[in-house]
Design an enzyme around this catalytic site. Structure first.
Site, PDB file in Angstrom:
ATOM      1  N   HIS A   1       4.099   1.296   2.256  1.00  0.00           N
ATOM      2  CA  HIS A   1       5.255   0.542   1.728  1.00  0.00           C
ATOM      3  C   HIS A   1       5.856   1.278   0.535  1.00  0.00           C
ATOM      4  O   HIS A   1       7.070   1.359   0.374  1.00  0.00           O
ATOM      5  CB  HIS A   1       4.837  -0.856   1.257  1.00  0.00           C
ATOM      6  CG  HIS A   1       4.101  -1.659   2.280  1.00  0.00           C
ATOM      7  ND1 HIS A   1       2.818  -2.118   2.083  1.00  0.00           N
ATOM      8  CD2 HIS A   1       4.454  -2.076   3.519  1.00  0.00           C
ATOM      9  CE1 HIS A   1       2.428  -2.788   3.151  1.00  0.00           C
ATOM     10  NE2 HIS A   1       3.398  -2.775   4.034  1.00  0.00           N
TER      11      HIS A   1
ATOM     12  N   CYS B   1      -2.140  -3.689  23.069  1.00  0.00           N
ATOM     13  CA  CYS B   1      -1.024  -3.347  22.192  1.00  0.00           C
ATOM     14  C   CYS B   1      -1.284  -1.958  21.602  1.00  0.00           C
ATOM     15  O   CYS B   1      -2.357  -1.715  21.049  1.00  0.00           O
ATOM     16  CB  CYS B   1      -0.921  -4.381  21.068  1.00  0.00           C
ATOM     17  SG  CYS B   1      -0.028  -3.756  19.641  1.00  0.00           S
TER      18      CYS B   1
ATOM     19  N   HIS C   1      -1.906  -2.401  17.586  1.00  0.00           N
ATOM     20  CA  HIS C   1      -3.068  -3.137  17.076  1.00  0.00           C
ATOM     21  C   HIS C   1      -4.323  -2.963  17.925  1.00  0.00           C
ATOM     22  O   HIS C   1      -5.400  -3.416  17.546  1.00  0.00           O
ATOM     23  CB  HIS C   1      -2.718  -4.622  16.924  1.00  0.00           C
ATOM     24  CG  HIS C   1      -1.662  -4.853  15.893  1.00  0.00           C
ATOM     25  ND1 HIS C   1      -0.320  -4.878  16.204  1.00  0.00           N
ATOM     26  CD2 HIS C   1      -1.751  -4.997  14.568  1.00  0.00           C
ATOM     27  CE1 HIS C   1       0.374  -5.054  15.112  1.00  0.00           C
ATOM     28  NE2 HIS C   1      -0.461  -5.124  14.092  1.00  0.00           N
TER      29      HIS C   1
ATOM     30  N   CYS D   1       2.246  -7.883  16.217  1.00  0.00           N
ATOM     31  CA  CYS D   1       3.616  -7.351  16.252  1.00  0.00           C
ATOM     32  C   CYS D   1       4.655  -8.459  16.296  1.00  0.00           C
ATOM     33  O   CYS D   1       5.844  -8.194  16.192  1.00  0.00           O
ATOM     34  CB  CYS D   1       3.839  -6.471  17.477  1.00  0.00           C
ATOM     35  SG  CYS D   1       2.808  -5.026  17.510  1.00  0.00           S
TER      36      CYS D   1
ATOM     37  N   CYS E   1       1.825 -10.057  21.475  1.00  0.00           N
ATOM     38  CA  CYS E   1       0.904  -9.565  20.438  1.00  0.00           C
ATOM     39  C   CYS E   1       1.249 -10.255  19.132  1.00  0.00           C
ATOM     40  O   CYS E   1       2.381 -10.128  18.630  1.00  0.00           O
ATOM     41  CB  CYS E   1       1.032  -8.043  20.273  1.00  0.00           C
ATOM     42  SG  CYS E   1       0.114  -7.462  18.827  1.00  0.00           S
TER      43      CYS E   1
ATOM     44  N   LYS F   1      -7.287  -2.136   6.788  1.00  0.00           N
ATOM     45  CA  LYS F   1      -8.140  -2.960   5.932  1.00  0.00           C
ATOM     46  C   LYS F   1      -9.591  -2.858   6.366  1.00  0.00           C
ATOM     47  O   LYS F   1     -10.497  -2.739   5.558  1.00  0.00           O
ATOM     48  CB  LYS F   1      -7.699  -4.421   6.068  1.00  0.00           C
ATOM     49  CG  LYS F   1      -7.006  -4.952   4.843  1.00  0.00           C
ATOM     50  CD  LYS F   1      -6.865  -6.448   4.997  1.00  0.00           C
ATOM     51  CE  LYS F   1      -5.630  -6.935   4.302  1.00  0.00           C
ATOM     52  NZ  LYS F   1      -5.290  -8.309   4.621  1.00  0.00           N
TER      53      LYS F   1
ATOM     54  N   LYS G   1      -6.034   6.491  10.735  1.00  0.00           N
ATOM     55  CA  LYS G   1      -5.118   5.410  10.408  1.00  0.00           C
ATOM     56  C   LYS G   1      -5.653   4.655   9.191  1.00  0.00           C
ATOM     57  O   LYS G   1      -6.850   4.543   9.003  1.00  0.00           O
ATOM     58  CB  LYS G   1      -5.045   4.476  11.612  1.00  0.00           C
ATOM     59  CG  LYS G   1      -3.758   3.702  11.714  1.00  0.00           C
ATOM     60  CD  LYS G   1      -3.732   2.992  13.052  1.00  0.00           C
ATOM     61  CE  LYS G   1      -3.068   1.637  12.960  1.00  0.00           C
ATOM     62  NZ  LYS G   1      -1.691   1.574  12.665  1.00  0.00           N
TER      63      LYS G   1
ATOM     64  N   HIS H   1       0.852  -1.187   0.000  1.00  0.00           N
ATOM     65  CA  HIS H   1       0.000   0.000   0.000  1.00  0.00           C
ATOM     66  C   HIS H   1       0.886   1.235   0.000  1.00  0.00           C
ATOM     67  O   HIS H   1       2.118   1.135  -0.102  1.00  0.00           O
ATOM     68  CB  HIS H   1      -1.003  -0.020   1.146  1.00  0.00           C
ATOM     69  CG  HIS H   1      -0.398  -0.093   2.519  1.00  0.00           C
ATOM     70  ND1 HIS H   1       0.485   0.843   2.991  1.00  0.00           N
ATOM     71  CD2 HIS H   1      -0.546  -0.999   3.530  1.00  0.00           C
ATOM     72  CE1 HIS H   1       0.852   0.544   4.218  1.00  0.00           C
ATOM     73  NE2 HIS H   1       0.246  -0.585   4.569  1.00  0.00           N
TER      74      HIS H   1
END
Ligand code: MSP
Length: 663
Positions: free
Chosen positions: A26, A148, A151, A134, A131, A303, A300, A23
């Site tokens: 990256h 976490c 997440h 992670c 987690c 998905k 943020k 995405h």
């Protein structure tokens, strides 16, 4: 290959997990790596640029299970998607590493054996909060309300016997190293974060997973019942890809290694990795360059929210170079940035279509029109020409420093300042008037302009390779221009055209503005804290010498800095509609085209008739927080002068394109 690292440069991206497709996040990191690699190549350095995929661990297994494929065929498929995406974004990595490569796995085993033999790995039982997202255990202090922080999920309590790396042995060494190497981790804010972390005792790192729980990994060389923890495995990619320990690439490039990551993986890179290297008897990397996060419409990207921005969609829609330019120009390296298509389009029209595109097309057109594309060597330079030459040299130096410091937005700002100067030089020199009076002077002026365009094109090449090459082609430089080392630009006019200068279609035809209804308003306070993403200014305090002192001076003097001014998005607008507002004698409701349509409430009913306002051009501040006046939301402010007799609209001297920025 020689072993001299002096003129070498090694850059890496994180190796991406294959649990999702690429995405914009990256893409950003990998484009940054490409830009810096191209810059060093252009500067004559031998450069090695590494990216790849991280293919072990729970997360990947979970994703493979969901997709119904075998783990191996799943990782092969997603890794290929990453590998094939980068060339489409004109990213030229020298190697693509996969953690499932045999050579990588062998290096991991080798390092583990070395550290084990040294006594830095021990066996112990452990219970901790883990987690899965992670792939790591969290301490209580790191969790936020028991969850976490990345997440926002509750970690699982896991209790098992495992192998541990004595990271605590290296805490003092690392603290000392970071203190004596101030730019080891940059920008500063991330160095400070790591230092703060190192103030607490460092726990040893659990580096194994029992095969009974996870079999997809690299077996420990000293205990076949375990596989290697995914981070211990993944970090080693940076040296396995160079053929550690004996490969020529390793000898040449490791001493000049620079990593790029986002803030999410600071701890593994800022703490685990240097300790691992030290334990294995390997020199630390040279720099860790840490950038912020791209958010989407102030939130943020995820998905589940369905707001993942796919790089290829944007590159196809607006052109690859515009997309690359936008990412590098809009994000202040180190800070978070908000992605909106609207700001991409704004930059496209203002910076690329207007500033750069116009400079190139008007200049080339004049050379073709007045000299049939063939300029003669310049004659005597005048003061204005020399001023522009000196400004160009200064910009080259500033640009080089800013690139080396990873402040890409600043490098682009100085290039755009030069573009602005060149446009102004044309306006002042008026070549069209010289054409009627003084051919020799006209030839010198056009030589000066084409030289600036050449310099601009070279500096833009790392960011926008296609565009730079197109400009150099139009300049008749053929492929010579692309290979110019930056240092050879020192002599004005040194690289002569090999062919005539030619006209070409506009580099960036304007695109229609997009409206983003969900966009949150610009909140000046938040922007100031954050460093003004999405606006013209860099606003990155820790980047600018002595920020506190500057702030204090500003407060005391009542002066406004250039950066304060640049925070304002001021544009030309054309009034499309005007109406009274029921119940108000003063206010008018205007619809103004500022590259997009805005409703603006203005207090001018007493001074202007409605029909004399229609189609009038005005100056608008476009990024004020909206206010509601008499029930109408106003999204902007129209500038006017006021004295005791009345209110007078500020109007551009000549008809301008709606949306043109005021600088
Ligand atoms: N596999 C690990 C890295 C191991 S490196 C030895 C990993 N992979 S990841 O797929 O999650 O990639 C994280 C990286 O992707 C970030 O550090 C950053 O480079 C990039 N980005 C992912 N999302 C991002 C944004 N929203 N914004 C900017 N970059 C982000 O962690």
């Amino acid at each position: 290959m020689g072993q001299n690292s002096q003129d070498s440069f090694y850059i890496t991206t994180p190796i991406y997990y294959v649990n999702a497709e690429p995405h914009i996040g990256h893409a950003y990191t990998t484009i940054v790596a490409d830009v810096i690699a191209r810059f060093y190549r252009l500067s004559g350095f031998e450069t090695f640029f590494l990216t790849g995929t991280d293919e072990h661990g729970d997360k990947v297994v979970e994703a493979a299970e969901k997709s119904g494929e075998t783990v191996k065929s799943y990782v092969d498929r997603i890794s290929t998607i990453f590998k094939e995406t980068w060339p489409k974004l004109n990213i030229k990595n020298d190697y693509f590493v996969r953690t499932t490569d045999k050579s990588h796995q062998d290096t991991v085993s080798q390092i583990l054996s070395k550290v084990y033999a040294k006594g830095d790995i021990y066996f112990s039982s452990y219970e901790g909060k883990y987690c899965i997202g992670c792939e790591r255990f969290y301490t209580d202090t790191e969790l936020v309300q028991g969850k976490c922080p990345i997440h926002l999920t509750e970690p699982k309590i896991i209790s098992e016997e495992n192998y541990f790396f004595r990271m605590s042995n290296y805490q003092d060494w690392l603290k000392d190293y970071i203190t004596t190497h101030p730019d080891f981790i940059r920008p500063q804010r991330y160095r400070n974060e790591v230092i703060a972390f190192l103030r607490e005792p460092l726990e040893d790192l659990c580096i194994s997973r029992p095969k009974t729980r996870l079999s997809w990994g690299i077996p420990l060389p000293f205990d076949d019942n375990y596989v290697t923890y995914v981070w211990f495995d993944a970090l080693i990619n940076y040296i396995s890809a160079l053929g550690y320990p004996d490969g020529d690439l390793f000898k040449k490039f490791w001493p000049v290694a620079q990593h790029i990551i986002a803030k999410d993986i600071l701890k593994p890179h800022g703490i685990f990795w240097p300790c691992m290297l030290k334990a294995a008897g390997i020199e630390p990397y040279q720099h860790l360059n840490v950038h912020g996060y791209w958010n989407v419409n102030m939130g943020k990207m995820s998905k589940s929210l369905g707001n993942i921005v796919k790089p290829m969609d944007l590159a196809t829609k607006y052109g690859l170079d515009a997309f690359r330019y936008f990412l590098l120009r809009d994000m202040v390296f180190g800070l978070d940035s908000d992605f909106t298509e609207e700001s991409l389009v704004k930059r496209f029209n203002a910076d690329l279509a207007n500033d750069l595109g116009n400079l190139v097309s008007r200049s080339m057109n004049m050379v073709v029109k007045y000299f049939d594309g063939k300029l003669k060597p310049p004659s005597q330079f005048k003061e204005e020409d020399i001023l522009l030459q000196n400004a160009s040299y200064k910009v080259i130096e500033e640009y080089k420093n800013m690139m080396k410091e990873f402040t890409f937005h600043k490098a682009l700002i100085v290039v755009w300042e030069l573009i602005g100067r060149a446009n102004k030089y044309i306006d002042t020199m008026k070549p069209w008037a010289l054409a009627k009076q003084d051919q020799e002077r006209l030839n010198t002026v056009l030589n000066t302009i084409t030289e600036v365009i050449k310099i601009v094109s070279v500096m833009l090449w790392p960011f926008m390779p296609h565009t730079a090459e197109k400009i150099q082609h139009q300049l008749g430089l053929g492929m010579v221009g692309v290979k110019l080392p930056l240092d050879s630009l020192k002599k004005w006019g040194e690289t002569q055209s090999v062919g005539p200068i030619s006209k070409a279609p506009p580099l960036f035809p304007r695109v229609n503005p997009v409206r983003e209804p969900k966009r949150a308003p610009l909140d000046i306070k938040k922007l100031t804290e954050q460093g003004l993403q999405g606006t013209k200014s860099s606003g990155f305090p820790s980047d600018r010498g002595k920020p506190e002192m500057e702030e204090k001076m500003k407060e005391e003097s009542g002066l406004v800095s250039l950066e304060d001014f640049q925070r304002l998005d001021i544009r030309v607008g054309t009034i499309k509609e005007a109406d009274t507002i029921p119940g108000s004698k003063k206010l008018l409701r205007l619809v103004v085209d500022i590259g997009e349509e805005r409703t603006i409430v203005a207090g001018m009913a007493a001074y202007y008739q409605i029909n004399e306002l229609i189609n009038k051009q005005v100056i608008v501040i476009a990024n004020l927080v909206p206010v509601t006046l008499m029930g109408v939301e106003s999204r902007g402010m129209i500038l006017a002068a006021e004295d005791e007799k009345g209110v007078y609209l500020l109007i551009p001297d000549k008809e301008s394109t709606p949306g043109s920025p005021i600088k």
